[in-house]
Design a protein around this motif. Structure first.
Motif, PDB file in Angstrom:
ATOM      1  N   ARG A  15       0.818  -1.216   0.000  1.00 35.38           N
ATOM      2  CA  ARG A  15       0.000   0.000   0.000  1.00 35.38           C
ATOM      3  C   ARG A  15       0.850   1.263   0.000  1.00 35.38           C
ATOM      4  O   ARG A  15       0.627   2.183  -0.781  1.00 35.38           O
ATOM      5  CB  ARG A  15      -0.970  -0.021   1.184  1.00 35.38           C
ATOM      6  CG  ARG A  15      -1.793   1.219   1.393  1.00 35.38           C
ATOM      7  CD  ARG A  15      -2.510   1.788   0.184  1.00 35.38           C
ATOM      8  NE  ARG A  15      -3.375   0.863  -0.484  1.00 35.38           N
ATOM      9  CZ  ARG A  15      -3.768   1.017  -1.758  1.00 35.38           C
ATOM     10  NH1 ARG A  15      -3.357   2.040  -2.468  1.00 35.38           N
ATOM     11  NH2 ARG A  15      -4.558   0.152  -2.328  1.00 35.38           N
ATOM     12  N   THR A  16       1.856   1.344   0.865  1.00 40.61           N
ATOM     13  CA  THR A  16       2.710   2.522   0.949  1.00 40.61           C
ATOM     14  C   THR A  16       3.447   2.755  -0.356  1.00 40.61           C
ATOM     15  O   THR A  16       3.525   3.886  -0.846  1.00 40.61           O
ATOM     16  CB  THR A  16       3.721   2.370   2.107  1.00 40.61           C
ATOM     17  OG1 THR A  16       3.008   2.096   3.302  1.00 40.61           O
ATOM     18  CG2 THR A  16       4.545   3.617   2.281  1.00 40.61           C
ATOM     19  N   ASP A  19       1.034   4.046  -2.928  1.00 40.96           N
ATOM     20  CA  ASP A  19       0.672   5.439  -2.661  1.00 40.96           C
ATOM     21  C   ASP A  19       1.753   6.393  -3.151  1.00 40.96           C
ATOM     22  O   ASP A  19       1.454   7.429  -3.754  1.00 40.96           O
ATOM     23  CB  ASP A  19       0.408   5.656  -1.171  1.00 40.96           C
ATOM     24  CG  ASP A  19      -0.891   5.018  -0.711  1.00 40.96           C
ATOM     25  OD1 ASP A  19      -1.747   4.689  -1.566  1.00 40.96           O
ATOM     26  OD2 ASP A  19      -1.050   4.843   0.520  1.00 40.96           O
ATOM     27  N   SER A  23       1.318   9.048  -6.288  1.00 42.75           N
ATOM     28  CA  SER A  23       1.674  10.460  -6.092  1.00 42.75           C
ATOM     29  C   SER A  23       2.633  10.915  -7.178  1.00 42.75           C
ATOM     30  O   SER A  23       2.488  12.002  -7.741  1.00 42.75           O
ATOM     31  CB  SER A  23       2.319  10.680  -4.720  1.00 42.75           C
ATOM     32  OG  SER A  23       1.400  10.462  -3.705  1.00 42.75           O
TER      33      SER A  23
END
Length: 85
Positions: A15-16, A19, A23
């Motif tokens: 997930r990180t 993300d 971005s």
């Protein structure tokens, strides 16, 4: 590992990273560029985001298709006329 455990691990580990990737895609898309290939790739990624993240929601799905691809490559070697090769 159970499917639920896989899903949980994927959420924790990926997930990180995703993300940060999304971005970067948004920031880079906002920049003006003459590189058509980059623009095309960024637009593709944005349009496919839902599908590219599917593996996070279902522990039954493989992260990679390498094992399946390897089976078909063995079958297709030297048989270029087959539609799926």
């Amino acid at each position: 590992m159970s499917y639920d455990e896989k899903k949980e691990k994927r959420q924790e580990a990926s997930r990180t990273i995703l993300d940060v990737f999304w971005s970067w895609v948004e920031e880079t898309s906002a920049l003006s560029t003459t590189n058509e290939n980059l623009t095309k790739a960024l637009n593709y990624a944005k349009n496919q985001k839902k599908y590219l993240e599917t593996f996070l929601e279902d522990g039954r799905l493989p992260i990679s298709n390498n094992s399946i691809r390897g089976k078909y490559q063995t079958l297709c070697h030297g048989k270029k006329s087959l539609a799926f090769c």
